[in-house]
Design a protein around this motif. Sequence first.
Motif, mmCIF file in Angstrom:
data_model
loop_
_atom_site.group_PDB
_atom_site.id
_atom_site.type_symbol
_atom_site.label_atom_id
_atom_site.label_comp_id
_atom_site.label_asym_id
_atom_site.label_seq_id
_atom_site.Cartn_x
_atom_site.Cartn_y
_atom_site.Cartn_z
ATOM 1 N N SER A 280 7.810 8.807 17.944
ATOM 2 C CA SER A 280 8.178 8.944 16.526
ATOM 3 C C SER A 280 8.175 10.420 16.146
ATOM 4 C CB SER A 280 7.186 8.164 15.655
ATOM 5 O OG SER A 280 7.225 6.794 15.955
ATOM 6 N N THR A 281 9.250 11.098 16.487
ATOM 7 C CA THR A 281 9.315 12.549 16.278
ATOM 8 C C THR A 281 10.144 12.936 15.066
ATOM 9 O OG1 THR A 281 11.156 12.624 17.838
ATOM 10 C CG2 THR A 281 8.946 13.065 18.717
ATOM 11 N N GLY A 282 10.641 11.956 14.329
ATOM 12 C CA GLY A 282 11.406 12.255 13.126
ATOM 13 C C GLY A 282 12.878 12.511 13.357
ATOM 14 N N ASP A 283 13.387 12.252 14.562
ATOM 15 C CA ASP A 283 14.800 12.533 14.825
ATOM 16 C C ASP A 283 15.731 11.646 14.000
ATOM 17 O OD1 ASP A 283 13.901 10.372 16.279
ATOM 18 O OD2 ASP A 283 14.829 10.952 18.164
ATOM 19 N N GLY A 284 15.270 10.453 13.631
ATOM 20 C CA GLY A 284 16.098 9.573 12.812
ATOM 21 C C GLY A 284 16.431 10.161 11.457
ATOM 22 N N TYR A 285 15.503 10.953 10.902
ATOM 23 C CA TYR A 285 15.770 11.586 9.609
ATOM 24 C C TYR A 285 16.947 12.552 9.722
ATOM 25 C CZ TYR A 285 11.063 9.842 8.616
ATOM 26 O OH TYR A 285 9.970 9.049 8.462
ATOM 27 N N GLU A 286 17.002 13.274 10.846
ATOM 28 C CA GLU A 286 18.090 14.231 11.035
ATOM 29 C C GLU A 286 19.418 13.503 11.224
ATOM 30 O OE1 GLU A 286 19.846 17.643 10.707
ATOM 31 O OE2 GLU A 286 17.677 17.371 10.457
ATOM 32 N N PHE A 287 19.416 12.390 11.959
ATOM 33 C CA PHE A 287 20.633 11.589 12.095
ATOM 34 C C PHE A 287 21.128 11.149 10.710
ATOM 35 C CE2 PHE A 287 18.885 10.040 16.427
ATOM 36 C CZ PHE A 287 19.443 11.132 17.078
ATOM 37 N N ALA A 288 20.189 10.672 9.883
ATOM 38 C CA ALA A 288 20.557 10.189 8.549
ATOM 39 C C ALA A 288 21.149 11.311 7.692
ATOM 40 C CB ALA A 288 19.336 9.581 7.861
ATOM 41 N N ARG A 289 20.524 12.478 7.752
ATOM 42 C CA ARG A 289 21.031 13.619 6.972
ATOM 43 C C ARG A 289 22.439 14.009 7.430
ATOM 44 N NH1 ARG A 289 15.689 15.780 7.897
ATOM 45 N NH2 ARG A 289 14.406 15.642 5.997
ATOM 46 N N GLU A 290 22.641 14.037 8.733
ATOM 47 C CA GLU A 290 23.952 14.414 9.263
ATOM 48 C C GLU A 290 25.042 13.444 8.824
ATOM 49 O OE1 GLU A 290 23.287 14.597 13.439
ATOM 50 O OE2 GLU A 290 22.368 16.592 13.380
ATOM 51 N N LEU A 291 24.643 12.210 8.547
ATOM 52 C CA LEU A 291 25.597 11.195 8.103
ATOM 53 C C LEU A 291 25.709 11.143 6.586
ATOM 54 C CD1 LEU A 291 24.567 8.459 10.675
ATOM 55 C CD2 LEU A 291 26.747 9.670 10.622
ATOM 56 N N GLY A 292 25.065 12.095 5.902
ATOM 57 C CA GLY A 292 25.206 12.212 4.452
ATOM 58 C C GLY A 292 24.122 11.564 3.631
ATOM 59 N N HIS A 293 23.092 11.024 4.278
ATOM 60 C CA HIS A 293 22.030 10.337 3.542
ATOM 61 C C HIS A 293 20.956 11.298 3.032
ATOM 62 C CE1 HIS A 293 22.709 5.997 3.640
ATOM 63 N NE2 HIS A 293 23.422 6.250 4.724
ATOM 64 N N THR A 294 20.361 10.915 1.918
ATOM 65 C CA THR A 294 19.221 11.637 1.351
ATOM 66 C C THR A 294 17.950 11.158 2.024
ATOM 67 O OG1 THR A 294 20.337 11.737 -0.799
ATOM 68 C CG2 THR A 294 17.957 12.164 -0.769
ATOM 69 N N VAL A 295 17.128 12.099 2.451
ATOM 70 C CA VAL A 295 15.821 11.755 3.024
ATOM 71 C C VAL A 295 14.744 12.266 2.067
ATOM 72 C CG1 VAL A 295 14.233 12.083 4.960
ATOM 73 C CG2 VAL A 295 16.688 11.828 5.390
ATOM 74 N N ARG A 296 14.018 11.355 1.489
ATOM 75 C CA ARG A 296 12.961 11.729 0.555
ATOM 76 C C ARG A 296 11.791 12.342 1.328
ATOM 77 N NH1 ARG A 296 12.553 7.621 -4.420
ATOM 78 N NH2 ARG A 296 12.290 9.628 -5.437
ATOM 79 N N GLU A 297 11.058 13.220 0.653
ATOM 80 C CA GLU A 297 9.985 13.975 1.303
ATOM 81 C C GLU A 297 9.084 13.052 2.127
ATOM 82 O OE1 GLU A 297 6.170 16.878 0.207
ATOM 83 O OE2 GLU A 297 7.251 15.809 -1.383
ATOM 84 N N ILE A 298 8.861 13.429 3.376
ATOM 85 C CA ILE A 298 7.995 12.624 4.233
ATOM 86 C C ILE A 298 6.578 13.194 4.223
ATOM 87 C CG2 ILE A 298 9.866 11.792 5.684
ATOM 88 C CD1 ILE A 298 8.962 13.807 7.820
#
Length: 436
Positions: free
Chosen positions: A185-203
Amino acid sequence: MRRVIVVGGGAAGMMAAISAAKAGAEVTLLEKNEKTGKKIYITGKGRCNLTNACDPENFFENVISNGKFLYSAFYQMNNRAVMDFFEQSGCRLKEERGERVFPVSDHASDVIAALNRQMEREGVKVMLNAAVNEILTAENIDRNGCYTKDQQKEIAGVRLVGGKVLEGNRVILATGGKSYAATGSTGDGYEFARELGHTVREIKPALVPFTVQESWCMELQGLSLKNVEVRLMDQRKKIYQGFGEMLFTHFGVSGPLILSASSYYAKKCYGRQVKLVIDLKPALSKEQLDKRLLRDFEENKNRQFKNALDSLLPSRLIPVMVGLSGINPEKRVNEITREERNNLITCLKELTLTVTGTRGFQEAIVTQGGVHVKEVNPSTMESKLVRGLYFAGELLDLDGITGGFNLQIAWCTGYLAGRSAAQEDFLRNEAYEGID
């Protein structure tokens, strides 16, 4: 037939793969570790508290972030359905205190084995040591058939680290959060989501121990207290109140009660100093505790104060409480004044620590924050921004307290994402909504 690619072989990912395959899709699950379910192996101290058998109302009360978003997912696969799934998959279960559900064997490996059996039975192709580098969309293909980084609107597949491309018209992101990085669980999914235009709320780290200011905590390192009550106070505002078990550490406090409190801290006052008020005798009012002290003191009236609290407190806690009470430890019990006794009662009922923060993601059980749920359809778990993209589990801005609630979130969002991803286009489009 839908070609579904699930990115992440944890609880949500495996459930999504099983659900999609059962619904008729051709499913490939990608896991960057050498085995699936690595984080599940360490949950519940290796026993895996896989859900909670409480009623639905109680379940939603124990979800910290965006409980309403979970209504559809939970009622598609509620806690009873989860229990039935594992029982029917050969993993016998039992209920313990607080309606926590565990494998009868007390081995998390049995939960993993059940999921792996179901994936094999449903024909899920599992690729291990398969790290994803990029999520591909239809607009990423140029005239020469090469993938580029143009506007992204509809899922086309994924590119693995090393360059290999897997084509698919549905991708389910179930990569987990950022807690326990050693499990993948290194947080790479957050970067995928951002690249696809999604907002990632503060983790933020959640279900995590507190660090405190008071140095006397170090003297109590390793001491566990049961049946105590704590209140988390942000000035005069009560953030959390709970009853249960806690543990003193070299840096502060931990244990189930503290972990639950930490999720409320992360949600409401993260980064600020707050007070943790511990009631060591919650079953007794101050008046009842005073009568108890008077009886104990009468039985020990000729003893020194430091030797008169054996029946009231654990031995390791006595020197600390004696010091905090302000009463001379050498003083005879029969010489203690009413005012001094009241000071002791206050210490017992309102033992106060200054919380300076929490430990980091390396010790957090879950991550709070993540992909903004307003950009995800709660009826399907599909992205409202990218067709064919689905989310499940801890990657979303969803979390609960300890007791099996976070794994229940993983199971039900994974199940719904998988089933939705396998549906025909006209069914999927019916559920598609615009951005709130």
